[in-house]
Design a protein around this motif. Structure first.
Motif, PDB file in Angstrom:
ATOM      1  N   ALA A   1      10.641  19.615  -9.355  1.00  5.48           N
ATOM      2  CA  ALA A   1      10.335  18.187  -9.264  1.00  5.48           C
ATOM      3  C   ALA A   1      11.263  17.496  -8.274  1.00  5.48           C
ATOM      4  O   ALA A   1      10.852  16.560  -7.572  1.00  5.48           O
ATOM      5  N   ALA A   2      12.513  17.945  -8.196  1.00  4.39           N
ATOM      6  CA  ALA A   2      13.460  17.345  -7.247  1.00  4.39           C
ATOM      7  C   ALA A   2      12.999  17.554  -5.804  1.00  4.39           C
ATOM      8  O   ALA A   2      13.185  16.678  -4.949  1.00  4.39           O
ATOM      9  N   THR A   3      12.374  18.703  -5.517  1.00  3.59           N
ATOM     10  CA  THR A   3      11.834  18.954  -4.181  1.00  3.59           C
ATOM     11  C   THR A   3      10.760  17.924  -3.850  1.00  3.59           C
ATOM     12  O   THR A   3      10.708  17.373  -2.742  1.00  3.59           O
ATOM     13  N   PHE A   4       9.894  17.657  -4.828  1.00  4.31           N
ATOM     14  CA  PHE A   4       8.836  16.672  -4.628  1.00  4.31           C
ATOM     15  C   PHE A   4       9.408  15.269  -4.452  1.00  4.31           C
ATOM     16  O   PHE A   4       8.878  14.474  -3.667  1.00  4.31           O
ATOM     17  N   MET A   5      10.465  14.950  -5.165  1.00  3.71           N
ATOM     18  CA  MET A   5      11.063  13.627  -5.028  1.00  3.71           C
ATOM     19  C   MET A   5      11.661  13.436  -3.637  1.00  3.71           C
ATOM     20  O   MET A   5      11.539  12.359  -3.047  1.00  3.71           O
ATOM     21  N   ARG A   6      12.289  14.458  -3.088  1.00  2.00           N
ATOM     22  CA  ARG A   6      12.803  14.357  -1.717  1.00  2.00           C
ATOM     23  C   ARG A   6      11.656  14.139  -0.740  1.00  2.00           C
ATOM     24  O   ARG A   6      11.766  13.354   0.215  1.00  2.00           O
ATOM     25  N   SER A   7      10.555  14.830  -0.981  1.00  2.90           N
ATOM     26  CA  SER A   7       9.386  14.676  -0.122  1.00  2.90           C
ATOM     27  C   SER A   7       8.834  13.254  -0.198  1.00  2.90           C
ATOM     28  O   SER A   7       8.522  12.642   0.833  1.00  2.90           O
TER      29      SER A   7
ATOM     30  N   PRO B   1       0.499  18.051 -19.767  1.00  7.23           N
ATOM     31  CA  PRO B   1       0.450  19.359 -19.116  1.00  7.23           C
ATOM     32  C   PRO B   1      -0.525  19.375 -17.946  1.00  7.23           C
ATOM     33  O   PRO B   1      -1.589  18.766 -18.009  1.00  7.23           O
ATOM     34  N   LYS B   2      -0.134  20.113 -16.927  1.00  7.68           N
ATOM     35  CA  LYS B   2      -0.834  20.099 -15.646  1.00  7.68           C
ATOM     36  C   LYS B   2      -0.878  21.549 -15.154  1.00  7.68           C
ATOM     37  O   LYS B   2       0.072  22.032 -14.561  1.00  7.68           O
ATOM     38  N   PRO B   3      -1.963  22.267 -15.434  1.00  8.31           N
ATOM     39  CA  PRO B   3      -1.984  23.728 -15.294  1.00  8.31           C
ATOM     40  C   PRO B   3      -1.503  24.268 -13.952  1.00  8.31           C
ATOM     41  O   PRO B   3      -2.061  23.974 -12.898  1.00  8.31           O
ATOM     42  N   GLY B   4      -0.421  25.058 -14.023  1.00  5.29           N
ATOM     43  CA  GLY B   4       0.093  25.766 -12.864  1.00  5.29           C
ATOM     44  C   GLY B   4       0.900  24.934 -11.897  1.00  5.29           C
ATOM     45  O   GLY B   4       1.447  25.469 -10.927  1.00  5.29           O
ATOM     46  N   LEU B   5       1.013  23.636 -12.142  1.00  5.54           N
ATOM     47  CA  LEU B   5       1.600  22.727 -11.167  1.00  5.54           C
ATOM     48  C   LEU B   5       3.014  22.289 -11.561  1.00  5.54           C
ATOM     49  O   LEU B   5       3.380  22.275 -12.739  1.00  5.54           O
ATOM     50  N   VAL B   6       3.781  21.900 -10.568  1.00  6.24           N
ATOM     51  CA  VAL B   6       5.147  21.430 -10.794  1.00  6.24           C
ATOM     52  C   VAL B   6       5.130  20.078 -11.492  1.00  6.24           C
ATOM     53  O   VAL B   6       4.350  19.179 -11.145  1.00  6.24           O
ATOM     54  N   SER B   7       5.997  19.925 -12.485  1.00  6.86           N
ATOM     55  CA  SER B   7       6.201  18.638 -13.150  1.00  6.86           C
ATOM     56  C   SER B   7       7.690  18.519 -13.473  1.00  6.86           C
ATOM     57  O   SER B   7       8.475  19.408 -13.134  1.00  6.86           O
ATOM     58  N   LYS B   8       8.061  17.444 -14.149  1.00  7.22           N
ATOM     59  CA  LYS B   8       9.458  17.309 -14.577  1.00  7.22           C
ATOM     60  C   LYS B   8       9.774  18.205 -15.774  1.00  7.22           C
ATOM     61  O   LYS B   8      10.945  18.405 -16.102  1.00  7.22           O
TER      62      LYS B   8
ATOM     63  N   ILE C   1       0.843  -1.196   0.000  1.00  4.57           N
ATOM     64  CA  ILE C   1       0.000   0.000   0.000  1.00  4.57           C
ATOM     65  C   ILE C   1       0.881   1.249   0.000  1.00  4.57           C
ATOM     66  O   ILE C   1       0.611   2.227  -0.707  1.00  4.57           O
ATOM     67  N   ALA C   2       1.943   1.239   0.794  1.00  4.26           N
ATOM     68  CA  ALA C   2       2.860   2.379   0.837  1.00  4.26           C
ATOM     69  C   ALA C   2       3.485   2.618  -0.531  1.00  4.26           C
ATOM     70  O   ALA C   2       3.597   3.764  -0.987  1.00  4.26           O
ATOM     71  N   ARG C   3       3.906   1.550  -1.206  1.00  3.61           N
ATOM     72  CA  ARG C   3       4.480   1.708  -2.538  1.00  3.61           C
ATOM     73  C   ARG C   3       3.464   2.296  -3.507  1.00  3.61           C
ATOM     74  O   ARG C   3       3.790   3.168  -4.320  1.00  3.61           O
ATOM     75  N   LEU C   4       2.230   1.817  -3.435  1.00  7.89           N
ATOM     76  CA  LEU C   4       1.194   2.332  -4.323  1.00  7.89           C
ATOM     77  C   LEU C   4       0.922   3.810  -4.050  1.00  7.89           C
ATOM     78  O   LEU C   4       0.696   4.586  -4.982  1.00  7.89           O
ATOM     79  N   ALA C   5       0.920   4.202  -2.789  1.00  4.81           N
ATOM     80  CA  ALA C   5       0.688   5.603  -2.453  1.00  4.81           C
ATOM     81  C   ALA C   5       1.792   6.488  -3.019  1.00  4.81           C
ATOM     82  O   ALA C   5       1.522   7.539  -3.616  1.00  4.81           O
ATOM     83  N   VAL C   6       3.042   6.074  -2.835  1.00  7.12           N
ATOM     84  CA  VAL C   6       4.163   6.855  -3.355  1.00  7.12           C
ATOM     85  C   VAL C   6       4.126   6.890  -4.877  1.00  7.12           C
ATOM     86  O   VAL C   6       4.332   7.951  -5.492  1.00  7.12           O
ATOM     87  N   ARG C   7       3.829   5.763  -5.506  1.00  5.92           N
ATOM     88  CA  ARG C   7       3.760   5.731  -6.964  1.00  5.92           C
ATOM     89  C   ARG C   7       2.613   6.582  -7.491  1.00  5.92           C
ATOM     90  O   ARG C   7       2.713   7.179  -8.570  1.00  5.92           O
ATOM     91  N   SER C   8       1.537   6.641  -6.746  1.00  9.22           N
ATOM     92  CA  SER C   8       0.409   7.468  -7.160  1.00  9.22           C
ATOM     93  C   SER C   8       0.786   8.948  -7.115  1.00  9.22           C
ATOM     94  O   SER C   8       0.417   9.711  -8.016  1.00  9.22           O
ATOM     95  N   LEU C   9       1.500   9.360  -6.087  1.00  4.39           N
ATOM     96  CA  LEU C   9       1.948  10.748  -6.016  1.00  4.39           C
ATOM     97  C   LEU C   9       3.014  11.027  -7.077  1.00  4.39           C
ATOM     98  O   LEU C   9       3.080  12.140  -7.620  1.00  4.39           O
ATOM     99  N   TYR C  10       3.824  10.039  -7.384  1.00  7.25           N
ATOM    100  CA  TYR C  10       4.800  10.197  -8.473  1.00  7.25           C
ATOM    101  C   TYR C  10       4.074  10.346  -9.810  1.00  7.25           C
ATOM    102  O   TYR C  10       4.456  11.170 -10.655  1.00  7.25           O
ATOM    103  N   ALA C  11       3.016   9.574 -10.003  1.00  3.42           N
ATOM    104  CA  ALA C  11       2.231   9.679 -11.240  1.00  3.42           C
ATOM    105  C   ALA C  11       1.650  11.075 -11.396  1.00  3.42           C
ATOM    106  O   ALA C  11       1.610  11.628 -12.506  1.00  3.42           O
ATOM    107  N   GLU C  12       1.199  11.659 -10.291  1.00  4.70           N
ATOM    108  CA  GLU C  12       0.708  13.040 -10.347  1.00  4.70           C
ATOM    109  C   GLU C  12       1.837  13.997 -10.682  1.00  4.70           C
ATOM    110  O   GLU C  12       1.663  14.924 -11.487  1.00  4.70           O
ATOM    111  N   LEU C  13       3.000  13.807 -10.089  1.00  7.24           N
ATOM    112  CA  LEU C  13       4.129  14.703 -10.322  1.00  7.24           C
ATOM    113  C   LEU C  13       4.538  14.741 -11.791  1.00  7.24           C
ATOM    114  O   LEU C  13       4.758  15.815 -12.355  1.00  7.24           O
ATOM    115  N   VAL C  14       4.637  13.589 -12.431  1.00  7.26           N
ATOM    116  CA  VAL C  14       5.182  13.531 -13.789  1.00  7.26           C
ATOM    117  C   VAL C  14       4.125  13.812 -14.860  1.00  7.26           C
ATOM    118  O   VAL C  14       4.471  13.921 -16.046  1.00  7.26           O
TER     119      VAL C  14
END
Length: 293
Positions: A60-66, A42-49, A26-39
């Motif tokens: 994006a590196a800030t989000f990866m550390r998080s 186009p995602k209006p106004g939001l941080v991506s790679k 479940i933890a892996r899925l949660a992290v992967r889900s947030l990674y999917a959002e990050l990458v």
């Protein structure tokens, strides 16, 4: 990084290796889900790679550390859900996770909303599994409300100062993450997940389905992140543009990508960032990963 397929329902000895393995997954899925959002882009106004969106203080590196700092939290709160822990235990896990996030990001709030939203969903998923109930969106939502709904309602009222979201909610009477939580995150189940599944059923890919889910959420929710940055006029801009994108058919329209990019540039110029919708999109990705066959 692909989100894993739906989790099988397993019966296991309480406190054993199978239980720990489930929480870790479940933890892996949660992290992967947030990674999917990050990458996603186009995602209006939001941080991506691709770019930093409307943000000058994070990449994006800030989000990866998080994400790296949060990986154990999601497993711990899933375990707490299995153990039917009271809300104050879940809340303390979230507070501790937020402190780790802020240390990892040098004080930048990347995932405060996601810690709350995905954390509570992980707890509900853990409770479903402990009760040997089907891991469906309906049961996850039902158990979330049944086990912690009353406490979540009180939490939404007893909101202390200290975050931009709380301040914006008070100033503009915007609902935000706390009210979403008090009602069991209806936007996740009834808006975002519905839009994602509709796009997949229509034969579109996962990227397009996530874009559709994000725009559906932006069109629907009262996002305190947007109110904080743009006030009422900014919130109206986000909602109008998102609704226009959805009304045109979302990613089913032939020019969808150009329209999404134009929306992105508009938001960046106005410094608008629908971070609340982004957090809920991560939650949609998690519920879909857990429940899809």
């Amino acid at each position: 990084m692909n989100v894993a397929r739906a989790l099988p329902i397993r019966r296991f000895d309480r406190g054993g290796a199978s239980e720990r393995a489930f929480c870790q997954r479940i933890a892996r899925l949660a992290v992967r889900s947030l990674y999917a959002e990050l990458v996603l882009y186009p995602k209006p106004g939001l941080v991506s790679k691709i770019d930093n969106g409307s943000h000058a203080d994070m990449t994006a590196a800030t989000f990866m550390r998080s994400l790296f700092a949060l990986r154990r939290y999601f497993g711990a709160i899933a375990q707490a859900g299995m153990d039917d822990a009271p809300f104050h235990v879940l809340k303390q896990l979230g507070i501790d996770a937020e402190a780790r996030m802020l240390r990892a990001t040098y004080g930048i709030n990347t995932h405060r909303g996601a810690i709350f939203c995905l954390g509570m969903l992980c707890a509900a998923i853990g409770r479903c599994q402990a009760r040997n109930e089907p891991l469906t969106a309906q049961r996850i939502g039902d158990l979330l409300r049944a086990c912690w709904g009353q406490a979540l309602g009180a939490h939404s009222i007893d909101a202390g100062a200290g975050s931009h979201g709380v301040d914006a909610a008070r100033r503009y009477a915007a609902s935000g993450a706390r009210e979403e939580g008090a009602h069991g995150f209806p936007s996740v189940f009834d808006v975002g997940l519905l839009a994602l599944r509709r796009a997949l059923t229509a034969g579109r890919g996962m990227r397009e389905a996530r874009i559709d889910a994000l725009f559906a959420l932006m069109a629907h929710i009262s996002d305190t992140n947007v109110y904080h940055r743009g006030g009422v006029e900014g919130a109206l801009t986000v909602r109008r543009q998102a609704r226009a994108f959805v009304a045109r058919g979302g990613t089913g329209a032939p020019d969808w990508e150009a329209r999404a990019l134009a929306c992105h540039h508009t938001f960046v110029a106005a410094r608008l960032s629908p971070g609340g919708a982004a957090d809920l999109l991560g939650a949609v990705c998690l519920v879909h990963a857990v429940t899809s066959g």
